[in-house]
Scaffold this active site. Structure first.
Site, mmCIF file in Angstrom:
data_model
loop_
_atom_site.group_PDB
_atom_site.id
_atom_site.type_symbol
_atom_site.label_atom_id
_atom_site.label_comp_id
_atom_site.label_asym_id
_atom_site.label_seq_id
_atom_site.Cartn_x
_atom_site.Cartn_y
_atom_site.Cartn_z
ATOM 1 N N HIS A 1 -0.772 18.898 -25.523
ATOM 2 C CA HIS A 1 -0.842 17.448 -25.345
ATOM 3 C C HIS A 1 -2.132 16.836 -25.884
ATOM 4 C CE1 HIS A 1 2.686 18.087 -22.942
ATOM 5 N NE2 HIS A 1 2.778 16.813 -22.618
ATOM 6 N N HIS B 1 6.936 11.592 -28.559
ATOM 7 C CA HIS B 1 6.013 12.381 -27.736
ATOM 8 C C HIS B 1 6.318 13.873 -27.905
ATOM 9 C CE1 HIS B 1 3.442 13.359 -24.355
ATOM 10 N NE2 HIS B 1 4.436 14.043 -23.807
ATOM 11 N N ARG C 1 0.821 -1.231 0.000
ATOM 12 C CA ARG C 1 0.000 0.000 0.000
ATOM 13 C C ARG C 1 0.846 1.268 0.000
ATOM 14 N NH1 ARG C 1 -3.192 -3.162 3.714
ATOM 15 N NH2 ARG C 1 -4.937 -4.025 2.565
ATOM 16 N N GLU D 1 -4.362 17.600 -10.031
ATOM 17 C CA GLU D 1 -4.849 18.097 -11.324
ATOM 18 C C GLU D 1 -6.363 18.367 -11.338
ATOM 19 O OE1 GLU D 1 -2.927 16.250 -14.753
ATOM 20 O OE2 GLU D 1 -4.608 16.854 -15.989
ATOM 21 N N GLU E 1 9.011 19.469 -24.179
ATOM 22 C CA GLU E 1 8.442 19.814 -22.865
ATOM 23 C C GLU E 1 9.068 21.102 -22.318
ATOM 24 O OE1 GLU E 1 5.877 18.327 -21.456
ATOM 25 O OE2 GLU E 1 5.777 16.504 -22.655
ATOM 26 N N HIS F 1 -1.482 13.987 -28.212
ATOM 27 C CA HIS F 1 -1.863 12.589 -27.956
ATOM 28 C C HIS F 1 -2.667 12.031 -29.117
ATOM 29 C CE1 HIS F 1 -1.386 13.176 -23.329
ATOM 30 N NE2 HIS F 1 -0.273 12.755 -23.894
ATOM 31 N N ASN G 1 -0.607 20.347 -19.714
ATOM 32 C CA ASN G 1 -1.029 19.563 -20.879
ATOM 33 C C ASN G 1 -1.090 20.398 -22.154
ATOM 34 O OD1 ASN G 1 -1.396 17.389 -19.148
ATOM 35 N ND2 ASN G 1 -3.507 17.974 -18.701
ATOM 36 N N LYS H 1 3.035 11.645 -10.686
ATOM 37 C CA LYS H 1 2.141 10.879 -11.556
ATOM 38 C C LYS H 1 2.822 9.556 -11.877
ATOM 39 C CE LYS H 1 -0.709 14.253 -13.974
ATOM 40 N NZ LYS H 1 -1.038 14.859 -15.277
ATOM 41 N N ARG I 1 -2.911 22.400 -12.757
ATOM 42 C CA ARG I 1 -1.955 21.406 -13.279
ATOM 43 C C ARG I 1 -2.258 21.036 -14.735
ATOM 44 N NH1 ARG I 1 0.869 16.306 -10.094
ATOM 45 N NH2 ARG I 1 2.129 15.620 -11.859
ATOM 46 N N LYS J 1 7.373 23.517 -12.533
ATOM 47 C CA LYS J 1 6.511 22.369 -12.263
ATOM 48 C C LYS J 1 6.246 22.234 -10.764
ATOM 49 C CE LYS J 1 5.144 17.813 -13.320
ATOM 50 N NZ LYS J 1 5.221 16.656 -14.157
HETATM 51 N N1 GLY Z 1 3.244 15.640 -17.165
HETATM 52 C C1 GLY Z 1 2.190 16.451 -16.740
HETATM 53 C C2 GLY Z 1 1.977 16.414 -15.269
HETATM 54 O O1 GLY Z 1 2.809 15.918 -14.538
HETATM 55 O O2 GLY Z 1 0.967 16.880 -14.812
#
Ligand code: GLY
Length: 350
Positions: free
Chosen positions: A241, A258, A120, A230, A184, A245, A238, A142, A234, A220
Site C-alpha cells: 500500500h 486501488h 458521539r 494499528e 486485496e 498509494h 498495508n 476503520k 495491523r 483480518k
Molecule cells: N485496510 C487496512 C486495515 O483495515 O487496517
C-alpha cells in the site's frame, strides 16, 4: 451460514451467506434491537439492492429512512459526512437506532464515520457490496472521509455492530471491480497464508469465492483482534500500500484502481526485498503471475524514483521514516521501520 465473531469494540459477528440481503432485517434486529434504521447507499448500489434491504428491515419491525449520495471516491468528503449526520438528526435517530452502510468501501467508510460521530457514536451495520469491501474495508472499524490534503485523513476507529456479507451480490459486479478486490485477496495470501496463495493460483477465485471471503475475513479478524488501533501487527495489512498509494497519487487517483496500484506496489517492494536479500528469490515473479491471472497490472511506466519520493509523504509515516512491510516469503510478512535513506537504498536510489 458462516459466522466469525470479532472481539473488537463491543464484539460483533461477520455473517456470510448467499441471499443474506433478503433476510438482513432479522439479523440486524437481533444484533442491535433498533427501532429505526438509516440506510446510507450510493447512486449505483441503491437501484440494485435498496428495496430488498428496506423491505427486510421493515419486515423485522424497524422503520427505515434512506440517504443516497453520488457513487465514487469524490463523494467521500466532509461536506457529505455533515449532510449524512444532519440527515440522521433531521430524522430523529437516537442512540438506540442504527445506520446501515449498503455499498462499497466509500459508503462503509463514510457511513461508519457518520455513525461514529453522530450523538458521539451509534450502532452501524456493514452490508458490503464489492469484493474489496467484503474482504477488507467492512471489517475492523476503520472509518473516514478524505480531505483535500489526502485520502482518509479525517476518521475514527469505530467498530460495526454486525457485518453482513452476501456473496451473491458479486454476480452483478463489473469485472474490473472484481479484479480490484482480488488485489486485496492476493495480499492476504502474501502476508499470512501460503495455502490461500496456492489455492488462488490453482483454482479460479470466482468458483470458490465464498471460501475466499471467509478466509480473508478470518485473517483480518485475527489481526484486528490482536491490534485494533494499528500500533503494530495491523500495519501488515498495508503490504503493497505504501508504494500503491504513491502510485495512485501520481495518477491523481484516476486512471488506476486501488487494487491495481496495490498489486504493482506488492511486486515493487518484493523485488526490492529480493535485491536486498530479505525476500526469498522468485517471490515477486510469483506475485506478478497471480496478479496477471486475475487481470491486475504488475508494473507501471512511472519512474521508481518518483514513486519512492512520494512514499515519503505517506500518511502512515513516522517521525523517523516509514514502516515498510516486507515478505520473508509468501505467507510470511514483517514490519521494517526504515529511515528515508534506508528506503532509498532499498530501491537502489542514490
Ligand atoms: N485496510 C487496512 C486495515 O483495515 O487496517
Amino acid at each position: 451460514m458462516k459466522t466469525l465473531r470479532v472481539n473488537a469494540g463491543d464484539g460483533y459477528d461477520i455473517l456470510i451467506e448467499r441471499g443474506l440481503l433478503k433476510t438482513c432485517g432479522e439479523q440486524i434486529k437481533t444484533a442491535v434491537s433498533a427501532k429505526k434504521a438509516a440506510i446510507i447507499s450510493d447512486s449505483h448500489v441503491a437501484p440494485l439492492y435498496l428495496e430488498t434491504v428496506q423491505s427486510s428491515v421493515r419486515a423485522a419491525g424497524m422503520e427505515t429512512v434512506s440517504y443516497l449520495f453520488p457513487a465514487g471516491e469524490s463523494s467521500k468528503t466532509t461536506e457529505n459526512l455533515i449532510r449524512i449526520v444532519a440527515f440522521l438528526a433531521d430524522n430523529g435517530l437516537t442512540r438506540k437506532d442504527c445506520v446501515i452502510a449498503l455499498g462499497g468501501g466509500v459508503c462503509g467508510d463514510m457511513a461508519g464515520f457518520a455513525a461514529a460521530v453522530y450523538l458521539r457514536g451509534i450502532h452501524y451495520i456493514q452490508i458490503p457490496t464489492t469484493l474489496l469491501a467484503q474482504v477488507d474495508s467492512s471489517v475492523g472499524g476503520k472509518t473516514a472521509v478524505d480531505l483535500p490534503q489526502g485520502k482518509n485523513l479525517c476518521g475514527a476507529f469505530w467498530q460495526p455492530s454486525l457485518v453482513l456479507i452476501d456473496p451473491e451480490v458479486l454476480n452483478t459486479l463489473p469485472a474490473h471491480y472484481f479484479s480490484d478486490g482480488m488485489g486485496e485477496v492476493i495480499k492476504y495470501g502474501c502476508i499470512k497464508s501460503a495455502p490461500l496463495f496456492e489455492r488462488l493460483k490453482n483454482e479460479n477465485a470466482r468458483d470458490i469465492i465464498d471460501d475466499v471471503i471467509l478466509e480473508c475475513c478470518a485473517i483480518k479478524r485475527g489481526v484486528v483482534e490482536r491490534d485494533e488501533k494499528e500500533s503494530g501487527e495491523r500495519a501488515l495489512l498495508n503490504f503493497g500500500h505504501t508504494c500503491g498509494h504513491a502510485i495512485e497519487k501520481l495518477y491523481d487517483f484516476s486512471g488506476i484502481s486501488h487494487g491495481e496500484a496495490v498489486g504493482i506496489g506488492m511486486v515493487m517492494i518484493s523485488r526490492a526485498g529480493e535485491s536486498a536479500g530479505i525476500t526469498e528469490p522468485g517471490t515477486a515473479d510469483r506475485i506478478a503471475a497471480l496478479l496477471e491471472k486475475y487481470g491486475l497490472k504488475t508494473q507501471t511506466d512511472l519512474p521508481v524514483s518518483q514513486i519512492v519520493h512520494n512514499m515519503a509523504f505517506d500518511k502512515k509515516r513516522t517521525a523517523n521514516g516509514i514502516n515498510l512491510i516486507l515478505l520473508k516469503k509468501i505467507g510470511e510478512s514483517f514490519i521494517k521501520p526504515s529511515s528515508l535513506d534506508e528506503v532509498n537504498a532499498l530501491f537502489g536510489i542514490k
